[in-house]
Design a protein around this motif. Sequence first.
Motif, PDB file in Angstrom:
ATOM      1  N   ASN A 431       0.841  -1.191   0.000  1.00 39.99           N
ATOM      2  CA  ASN A 431       0.000   0.000   0.000  1.00 39.99           C
ATOM      3  C   ASN A 431       0.876   1.240   0.000  1.00 39.99           C
ATOM      4  O   ASN A 431       2.070   1.184   0.325  1.00 39.99           O
ATOM      5  N   LEU A 432       0.280   2.362  -0.372  1.00 39.42           N
ATOM      6  CA  LEU A 432       1.011   3.629  -0.396  1.00 39.42           C
ATOM      7  C   LEU A 432       0.892   4.346   0.942  1.00 39.42           C
ATOM      8  O   LEU A 432      -0.193   4.420   1.526  1.00 39.42           O
ATOM      9  N   TRP A 433       2.028   4.853   1.393  1.00 37.60           N
ATOM     10  CA  TRP A 433       2.100   5.660   2.610  1.00 37.60           C
ATOM     11  C   TRP A 433       2.811   6.977   2.282  1.00 37.60           C
ATOM     12  O   TRP A 433       3.694   7.015   1.423  1.00 37.60           O
ATOM     13  N   THR A 434       2.430   8.035   2.984  1.00 39.08           N
ATOM     14  CA  THR A 434       3.181   9.294   2.898  1.00 39.08           C
ATOM     15  C   THR A 434       4.022   9.462   4.161  1.00 39.08           C
ATOM     16  O   THR A 434       3.622   9.057   5.255  1.00 39.08           O
ATOM     17  N   VAL A 435       5.203  10.030   3.977  1.00 35.49           N
ATOM     18  CA  VAL A 435       6.097  10.346   5.091  1.00 35.49           C
ATOM     19  C   VAL A 435       6.430  11.828   4.985  1.00 35.49           C
ATOM     20  O   VAL A 435       7.085  12.254   4.028  1.00 35.49           O
ATOM     21  N   GLU A 436       5.968  12.612   5.926  1.00 32.07           N
ATOM     22  CA  GLU A 436       6.274  14.047   5.962  1.00 32.07           C
ATOM     23  C   GLU A 436       7.436  14.273   6.924  1.00 32.07           C
ATOM     24  O   GLU A 436       7.425  13.791   8.054  1.00 32.07           O
ATOM     25  N   SER A 645      20.780  19.919  -4.167  1.00 28.56           N
ATOM     26  CA  SER A 645      20.834  18.595  -3.534  1.00 28.56           C
ATOM     27  C   SER A 645      20.097  17.567  -4.385  1.00 28.56           C
ATOM     28  O   SER A 645      19.179  17.906  -5.150  1.00 28.56           O
ATOM     29  N   ILE A 646      20.509  16.318  -4.238  1.00 29.01           N
ATOM     30  CA  ILE A 646      19.859  15.193  -4.904  1.00 29.01           C
ATOM     31  C   ILE A 646      19.373  14.219  -3.843  1.00 29.01           C
ATOM     32  O   ILE A 646      20.102  13.884  -2.897  1.00 29.01           O
ATOM     33  N   TYR A 647      18.143  13.753  -3.982  1.00 24.03           N
ATOM     34  CA  TYR A 647      17.572  12.774  -3.060  1.00 24.03           C
ATOM     35  C   TYR A 647      17.639  11.383  -3.712  1.00 24.03           C
ATOM     36  O   TYR A 647      17.392  11.233  -4.913  1.00 24.03           O
ATOM     37  N   ALA A 648      17.960  10.380  -2.884  1.00 23.23           N
ATOM     38  CA  ALA A 648      18.079   9.016  -3.404  1.00 23.23           C
ATOM     39  C   ALA A 648      17.593   8.023  -2.355  1.00 23.23           C
ATOM     40  O   ALA A 648      17.556   8.324  -1.153  1.00 23.23           O
ATOM     41  N   LEU A 649      17.229   6.835  -2.827  1.00 21.90           N
ATOM     42  CA  LEU A 649      16.751   5.759  -1.959  1.00 21.90           C
ATOM     43  C   LEU A 649      17.843   4.717  -1.815  1.00 21.90           C
ATOM     44  O   LEU A 649      18.353   4.179  -2.797  1.00 21.90           O
ATOM     45  N   ASP A 650      18.199   4.410  -0.560  1.00 20.85           N
ATOM     46  CA  ASP A 650      19.233   3.419  -0.279  1.00 20.85           C
ATOM     47  C   ASP A 650      18.677   2.420   0.734  1.00 20.85           C
ATOM     48  O   ASP A 650      17.622   2.638   1.339  1.00 20.85           O
ATOM     49  N   GLY A 651      19.378   1.320   0.897  1.00 17.35           N
ATOM     50  CA  GLY A 651      18.920   0.311   1.849  1.00 17.35           C
ATOM     51  C   GLY A 651      19.721  -0.959   1.722  1.00 17.35           C
ATOM     52  O   GLY A 651      20.735  -1.020   1.015  1.00 17.35           O
ATOM     53  N   GLY A 652      19.277  -1.982   2.419  1.00 18.68           N
ATOM     54  CA  GLY A 652      19.997  -3.248   2.403  1.00 18.68           C
ATOM     55  C   GLY A 652      19.058  -4.417   2.214  1.00 18.68           C
ATOM     56  O   GLY A 652      17.838  -4.275   2.198  1.00 18.68           O
ATOM     57  N   ARG A 653      19.644  -5.602   2.048  1.00 11.50           N
ATOM     58  CA  ARG A 653      18.930  -6.865   1.966  1.00 11.50           C
ATOM     59  C   ARG A 653      17.732  -6.801   1.023  1.00 11.50           C
ATOM     60  O   ARG A 653      16.583  -6.848   1.438  1.00 11.50           O
ATOM     61  N   LEU A 667      13.443  -3.072  -0.772  1.00  9.45           N
ATOM     62  CA  LEU A 667      14.539  -2.871   0.172  1.00  9.45           C
ATOM     63  C   LEU A 667      14.062  -2.995   1.605  1.00  9.45           C
ATOM     64  O   LEU A 667      12.953  -2.581   1.953  1.00  9.45           O
ATOM     65  N   THR A 668      14.904  -3.589   2.437  1.00 10.46           N
ATOM     66  CA  THR A 668      14.730  -3.497   3.879  1.00 10.46           C
ATOM     67  C   THR A 668      15.704  -2.445   4.393  1.00 10.46           C
ATOM     68  O   THR A 668      16.638  -2.050   3.696  1.00 10.46           O
ATOM     69  N   GLU A 669      15.456  -1.962   5.597  1.00 12.38           N
ATOM     70  CA  GLU A 669      16.312  -0.923   6.187  1.00 12.38           C
ATOM     71  C   GLU A 669      16.470   0.260   5.240  1.00 12.38           C
ATOM     72  O   GLU A 669      17.559   0.816   5.070  1.00 12.38           O
ATOM     73  N   ALA A 670      15.363   0.639   4.604  1.00  8.60           N
ATOM     74  CA  ALA A 670      15.407   1.707   3.597  1.00  8.60           C
ATOM     75  C   ALA A 670      15.618   3.070   4.254  1.00  8.60           C
ATOM     76  O   ALA A 670      15.135   3.334   5.357  1.00  8.60           O
ATOM     77  N   LYS A 671      16.323   3.928   3.518  1.00  6.29           N
ATOM     78  CA  LYS A 671      16.569   5.286   4.007  1.00  6.29           C
ATOM     79  C   LYS A 671      16.647   6.245   2.833  1.00  6.29           C
ATOM     80  O   LYS A 671      16.973   5.856   1.702  1.00  6.29           O
ATOM     81  N   ALA A 686      16.115   7.478   8.022  1.00  3.19           N
ATOM     82  CA  ALA A 686      15.621   6.105   7.953  1.00  3.19           C
ATOM     83  C   ALA A 686      14.104   6.109   7.829  1.00  3.19           C
ATOM     84  O   ALA A 686      13.401   6.809   8.576  1.00  3.19           O
ATOM     85  N   LEU A 687      13.590   5.334   6.882  1.00  2.00           N
ATOM     86  CA  LEU A 687      12.141   5.209   6.730  1.00  2.00           C
ATOM     87  C   LEU A 687      11.599   4.204   7.750  1.00  2.00           C
ATOM     88  O   LEU A 687      12.213   3.156   7.978  1.00  2.00           O
ATOM     89  N   PRO A 688      10.449   4.486   8.364  1.00  4.87           N
ATOM     90  CA  PRO A 688       9.937   3.638   9.458  1.00  4.87           C
ATOM     91  C   PRO A 688       9.146   2.426   8.969  1.00  4.87           C
ATOM     92  O   PRO A 688       8.071   2.115   9.497  1.00  4.87           O
ATOM     93  N   PHE A 689       9.659   1.719   7.958  1.00  4.46           N
ATOM     94  CA  PHE A 689       8.945   0.566   7.402  1.00  4.46           C
ATOM     95  C   PHE A 689       9.920  -0.606   7.250  1.00  4.46           C
ATOM     96  O   PHE A 689      11.112  -0.406   7.011  1.00  4.46           O
ATOM     97  N   ASN A 690       9.395  -1.831   7.345  1.00 11.21           N
ATOM     98  CA  ASN A 690      10.236  -3.017   7.231  1.00 11.21           C
ATOM     99  C   ASN A 690      10.671  -3.289   5.797  1.00 11.21           C
ATOM    100  O   ASN A 690      11.787  -3.740   5.552  1.00 11.21           O
ATOM    101  N   GLU A 691       9.781  -3.049   4.836  1.00 13.90           N
ATOM    102  CA  GLU A 691      10.082  -3.356   3.434  1.00 13.90           C
ATOM    103  C   GLU A 691       9.460  -2.281   2.546  1.00 13.90           C
ATOM    104  O   GLU A 691       8.262  -2.013   2.634  1.00 13.90           O
ATOM    105  N   VAL A 692      10.281  -1.688   1.688  1.00 17.52           N
ATOM    106  CA  VAL A 692       9.852  -0.557   0.869  1.00 17.52           C
ATOM    107  C   VAL A 692      10.151  -0.841  -0.597  1.00 17.52           C
ATOM    108  O   VAL A 692      11.231  -1.343  -0.945  1.00 17.52           O
ATOM    109  N   GLY A 693       9.205  -0.530  -1.467  1.00 19.69           N
ATOM    110  CA  GLY A 693       9.410  -0.626  -2.903  1.00 19.69           C
ATOM    111  C   GLY A 693       9.724   0.729  -3.490  1.00 19.69           C
ATOM    112  O   GLY A 693      10.692   1.387  -3.121  1.00 19.69           O
ATOM    113  N   GLY A 694       8.885   1.197  -4.428  1.00 20.92           N
ATOM    114  CA  GLY A 694       9.121   2.487  -5.062  1.00 20.92           C
ATOM    115  C   GLY A 694       8.876   3.655  -4.124  1.00 20.92           C
ATOM    116  O   GLY A 694       8.026   3.606  -3.234  1.00 20.92           O
TER     117      GLY A 694
END
Length: 732
Positions: A431-436, A645-653, A667-671, A686-694
């Motif tokens: 599902n889609l979530w917003t993070v402000e 500045s440039i914004y990018a999505l990083d993470g692990g596993r 991604l897990t541990e997405a930031k 750090a994004l407050p989610f276990n698994e993040v896609g787009g």
Amino acid sequence: MTRNAEPSYQFGPFQLDLSEHVLLRDGQRVPLTPKVFDVLRLLVQNSGHLVTKEMLLTEVWPGSFVEEANINRSISVLRKALGESALGQTYIETVPKLGYRFLAPVAEVPLAGLESRAPTPDRVAVDLGADHGDSRFVSSRAVAGTVVALVAVGFGCYAVLGLREREKHAAILTPVHKQVTFTGIEAAPTLSPDGRRVAYVSYGSPERTVMVQELAGGRPLPIFSAPEVGRLRWSPDGSDLMFWSRGGGKNGIYVMPQLGGTPRRVAGGLFTACWSPDGSTIAVAQYLAAKISFLDLRTREPRTVALTGVHRWIWDMDWSPITNQLVFASDDNEGHYSIWTMRPDGSSQNRILVGDTEISSARWAPGAAGIYYSRRANETVSLNKLIRQPGDGAWKAVEAPLVSGLETDGAFAVSADGGSLVYSRSSFHSNLWTVEVGGSATSPRLETRELTHGTSLIERPRVSPDGNWVAFNIGRESLANVYIMPITGGAPKQLTFLKSFSVGPVWSPDGKSIAFVSTESGTRRVWLVAANGGSARALSSDHVSDTSEVVWSSASRILYQQVENRNFQGLDLQSQQERPLVRDGSVGWIASPVPSPDGKRIAVAWNRRPTRGIWIIDGEQGRETPLYEAPTPPLVIGWSADGTSIYALDGGRPIYRGLFARFGETLTEAKILKVSVSDGKAQSIALPFNEVGGVSMTPDGRTFVCAVYSSRSDVWVVSDFDTLPGHQSARR
């Protein structure tokens, strides 16, 4: 002996005797397996009424997980047993999508009338310890004579019918699924050759752990941990495990004792591998190189075999101890999936199956009499089989899958005797979530809100240029469409109504149009639709990558990722001319281009050696400059409004989720990284989610829209999964 007071039913020339658990036709036994008999009993007892598939599963297979295909197979057997096609009589009606109805008039036969019938050779009542005054009981000598006669008749029938009857009964066995793990975080299982143990990966934090567990019971044993680990394969003698690992200084293919010990690195980099039948050699696939390397574990001497045809990625391999041939599943740059066989010296390379749906695993059946393979069908995966044809020895796919409707990634393993199959049952949605983002750079404050709800798969969000709308896709592989909704929430509005895989929507700079990638024409192309709705139309050629990456670089130019993911083509909407984004596409894979606010520069993720990471491409001067170095390049998602500045999505596993997700992985541990264009220094949130896609962002950089996944995965074992005639299982 007193009979159980169960009724008997009469319909046409048939009598269904529940006490004796037998179906008679004109007094002659009609052979049925217990499960097929129970299906008939339920239909007859509810004659004239609908019997739903759910009722059949609950009553006939209580406590077991079986597919609807088992019901269909049982109904087919029943129709043949009742002679529907030969007599012109229809006993069972199919109620589409619901179940079945028994049509023939049914009469219940009184128990007394049934008992007065003289016994036949198919039905003899014997009780050696009862009153001889009852006509149902006979002397021991008579019993012995009857038994001898029946045994003689039985052996005669066996000699006449033999294999035909055994194959008929084997064909209506049903796969039985048994759950092995119960935590919801286990995947990537493999079976030991003797079928007694299972090894799998536990996805608990902070690292992934290889576990070994006895199927008969006992606690799982952890033997290895790393940030990423998978592709487990047991050695032929069951003493060692081979697996692939990455991160934490543990990169490559490792071999270690099955009960723990010191892991031994045997190869670097790539991760699709299999053992030779004697365990002395491993075969390792080389990604995009169309080669398989063979490494002798005793001498460490490698040799490499070049593959014929086009192979982009080899998903799975197996080595037969009978024919000394390899089988492997691969795909090509055009999105075709194939199964090949070859000898270890590279000779006799033959493509034996090709198709357009995902084939992610291929394994030899016992005795090399067949090849098992997985095939994706919309949201689920089926297990299928190839068999050799008599005479010419050509391979042919069995029409019906062995097991269907599996919620899995398509990977599986089979015990050496062919008696058991293991897979991970994985269900997920997003599902889609917003993070402000508020607060300060050193102490950010995050506020989250869920935009969409339910169990659909919702991915690839893109925020409109004015920051008020979000475009995204809903669906699964093979069928998905484009939607939009207000960023503040509300009901999604469907923009495309194509019967194809349509994903990756992106807004035009003026917000009036949306470009996306679709397979509507049979191949992947860039399409265009008005943001307020209307008919969609195709724009590009058919050389779009299966990543379905597309972006507007200006009001009149769209970039789309080419096959092989090494460059982007720029499509001019006015002239229809195309030209590449970078001069040399051979230097590395390139992804996620995002133009700067003034349109003069483009930020990309590039694994270009020697500096992998975020690069800036100057469109006017043609310069390509590295900005931020990282072993795995973060995906660019936007620029700050002032271009500093440039914004990018990083993470692990990363977790593989198929082509619906961006680049097939989440991604897990997405930031979120905020990288300074002047000095390349980065800040992270750090994004407050276990698994993040787009992930997408508003132009002011304060709100991020994320595709957030919810999932569970456990290990299951299936017995009797191959019921085809000729299947060789040592357990039968």
